[in-house]
Design a protein around this motif. Structure first.
Motif, short mmCIF file in Angstrom:
data_model
loop_
_atom_site.label_atom_id
_atom_site.label_comp_id
_atom_site.label_asym_id
_atom_site.label_seq_id
_atom_site.Cartn_x
_atom_site.Cartn_y
_atom_site.Cartn_z
N ASP A 196 0.82 -1.21 0.00
CA ASP A 196 0.00 0.00 0.00
C ASP A 196 0.85 1.27 0.00
O ASP A 196 0.31 2.37 -0.08
CB ASP A 196 -0.92 0.02 1.23
CG ASP A 196 -2.00 -1.05 1.14
OD1 ASP A 196 -2.46 -1.32 0.02
OD2 ASP A 196 -2.35 -1.62 2.18
N PHE A 197 2.16 1.12 0.08
CA PHE A 197 3.03 2.29 0.06
C PHE A 197 2.86 3.00 -1.29
O PHE A 197 2.90 2.36 -2.34
CB PHE A 197 4.48 1.85 0.25
CG PHE A 197 5.41 2.97 0.63
CD1 PHE A 197 5.36 3.52 1.89
CD2 PHE A 197 6.32 3.49 -0.28
CE1 PHE A 197 6.20 4.55 2.26
CE2 PHE A 197 7.17 4.53 0.07
CZ PHE A 197 7.10 5.06 1.34
N PRO A 198 2.66 4.32 -1.29
CA PRO A 198 2.29 5.03 -2.53
C PRO A 198 3.47 5.30 -3.46
O PRO A 198 3.96 6.42 -3.57
CB PRO A 198 1.70 6.34 -1.99
CG PRO A 198 2.42 6.57 -0.70
CD PRO A 198 2.65 5.21 -0.11
N VAL A 199 3.90 4.26 -4.14
CA VAL A 199 4.98 4.40 -5.13
C VAL A 199 4.59 3.63 -6.38
O VAL A 199 3.77 2.70 -6.34
CB VAL A 199 6.33 3.88 -4.60
CG1 VAL A 199 6.88 4.79 -3.51
CG2 VAL A 199 6.21 2.44 -4.11
N SER A 200 5.17 4.01 -7.50
CA SER A 200 4.91 3.32 -8.76
C SER A 200 5.84 2.13 -8.93
O SER A 200 6.84 1.98 -8.19
CB SER A 200 5.10 4.28 -9.93
OG SER A 200 6.50 4.60 -10.08
N MET A 225 -2.02 -1.45 -7.06
CA MET A 225 -3.01 -1.72 -8.11
C MET A 225 -2.61 -2.91 -8.99
O MET A 225 -3.34 -3.28 -9.90
CB MET A 225 -3.18 -0.47 -8.98
CG MET A 225 -3.70 0.75 -8.21
SD MET A 225 -3.75 2.24 -9.25
CE MET A 225 -4.99 1.75 -10.46
N LEU A 226 -1.47 -3.50 -8.70
CA LEU A 226 -1.00 -4.63 -9.50
C LEU A 226 -1.45 -5.95 -8.89
O LEU A 226 -1.68 -6.05 -7.68
CB LEU A 226 0.53 -4.60 -9.58
CG LEU A 226 1.17 -3.35 -10.17
CD1 LEU A 226 2.69 -3.43 -10.09
CD2 LEU A 226 0.72 -3.15 -11.62
N SER A 227 -1.55 -6.96 -9.72
CA SER A 227 -1.87 -8.30 -9.23
C SER A 227 -0.66 -8.88 -8.50
O SER A 227 0.46 -8.34 -8.59
CB SER A 227 -2.25 -9.22 -10.39
OG SER A 227 -1.11 -9.49 -11.20
N MET A 243 14.61 1.87 -6.74
CA MET A 243 15.17 1.67 -5.40
C MET A 243 16.34 0.69 -5.43
O MET A 243 17.24 0.77 -4.61
CB MET A 243 14.09 1.14 -4.45
CG MET A 243 13.02 2.16 -4.08
SD MET A 243 11.72 1.41 -3.06
CE MET A 243 10.51 2.74 -3.02
N GLY A 244 16.30 -0.22 -6.39
CA GLY A 244 17.39 -1.17 -6.53
C GLY A 244 18.68 -0.54 -7.02
O GLY A 244 19.73 -1.19 -7.01
N HIS A 289 4.24 3.14 -14.49
CA HIS A 289 3.72 4.25 -13.69
C HIS A 289 2.46 3.88 -12.90
O HIS A 289 1.79 4.75 -12.35
CB HIS A 289 3.47 5.45 -14.58
CG HIS A 289 4.70 5.91 -15.31
ND1 HIS A 289 5.79 6.46 -14.67
CD2 HIS A 289 5.04 5.84 -16.63
CE1 HIS A 289 6.73 6.74 -15.55
NE2 HIS A 289 6.31 6.37 -16.74
N ARG A 290 2.19 2.58 -12.86
CA ARG A 290 1.05 2.09 -12.07
C ARG A 290 1.47 1.94 -10.61
O ARG A 290 2.54 1.41 -10.31
CB ARG A 290 0.60 0.74 -12.64
CG ARG A 290 -0.67 0.16 -12.04
CD ARG A 290 -1.90 0.81 -12.63
NE ARG A 290 -2.00 0.67 -14.06
CZ ARG A 290 -2.55 -0.38 -14.69
NH1 ARG A 290 -3.05 -1.39 -13.98
NH2 ARG A 290 -2.64 -0.41 -16.01
#
Length: 276
Positions: A110-114, A160-162, A121-122, A155-156
């Motif tokens: 749920d952290f608000p990042v795409s 919101m991803l499966s 981050m890697g 950019h999703r």
């Protein structure tokens, strides 16, 4: 054998005595590691050298310490005793060469990042902390997403991803690190068939680049198909080596304590391993 060629085990391994020195060429050397939670041993006197340029599965029953072994190697859980070395040095010295894909359930999705934010981050060790992510690093992140079939979702927001898509994003993040050794904690768990095929393709690509992958794996039927080597673990290492040598009915009985349902599921995989 001279004293310079042996190493005393420090894991309280019941008087096992001196051990051969581990190779400084190995990407991972585990020296008599013991881990305990609330004084209850989870891993006991684990000793292992990982060969380079191999796909290695860690296999064992629930509660066998598979994920704990990875976390102990990375310093994410404390070790009661023993040492872990990477190419003959410490984790601190080698961490820029090490990638990690955690269990999907352990991540706050749920952290608000795409998706692209997660992948970038890697690359923080290359970017530098508190510095802006430049276009070149974003392009590198997009290439990694492309390799796992997720560029269209860059950019999703990750929530919101499966589940399978989230796992691909974390695999892309590991690829963005451009590591030489990858730890993956159940990368195939709960994913769809298309994602599983995508992960296998990436693993084989990494091996083709000379990388080493060590993955916790739960599906006995695909061990022989996906991996070169296997560590059979049940608190201690029951057996470790090439799949065709180690992944046998006898060793699986020792590892799973005669759980016949699991063993029958593995029978076909064992036959395939023997026929390669």
């Amino acid at each position: 054998m001279s004293a310079s060629k042996v190493k005393k085990g420090s894991g309280g391994g019941g008087g096992l005595g001196a051990r051969p020195e581990h190779s400084s060429d190995s990407p991972l050397s585990i020296h008599a590691v013991t881990v305990a939670y609330h004084r209850k041993p989870v891993l006991w006197d684990v000793d292992y050298d990982a060969p380079s340029n191999q796909l290695i599965a860690i296999v064992g029953p629930n509660g066998a310490g598979k994920s704990t072994l990875i976390k102990a190697c990375l310093g994410l859980v404390p070790r009661a005793s023993g040492e872990v070395e990477f190419w003959g040095g410490s984790y601190r010295q080698a961490r820029s060469r090490i990638g990690y894909v955690p269990q999907r359930e352990s991540v706050d999705w749920d952290f608000p990042v795409s998706a692209l934010d997660v992948v970038c981050m890697g690359r923080y060790r290359k970017i530098g902390w508190c510095k802006p992510v430049t276009r070149s690093h974003k392009e590198a992140g997009l290439e990694c997403l492309d390799r796992v079939g997720m560029r269209a979702y860059a950019h999703r927001q990750i929530s919101m991803l499966s589940g399978g898509q989230q796992q691909r994003v974390f695999l892309a993040r590991a690829l963005a690190q451009e590591a030489d050794l990858y730890f993956m904690d159940e990368p195939f768990a709960g994913v769809d068939a298309a994602t599983e095929r995508a992960i296998v393709e990436v693993l084989r690509e990494l091996k083709g680049q000379g990388k080493t992958v060590i993955a916790v794996h739960h599906d006995l039927q695909t061990v022989a198909e996906y991996f070169d080597r296997v560590i059979l673990l049940n608190m201690r290492v029951v057996a470790a080596g090439a799949v065709e040598d180690v992944f046998t009915r006898e060793n699986l009985h020792k590892t799973y304590g005669g759980r016949l349902t699991l063993l029958s599921e593995a029978a076909e995989a064992i036959a395939r391993a023997g026929g390669r």
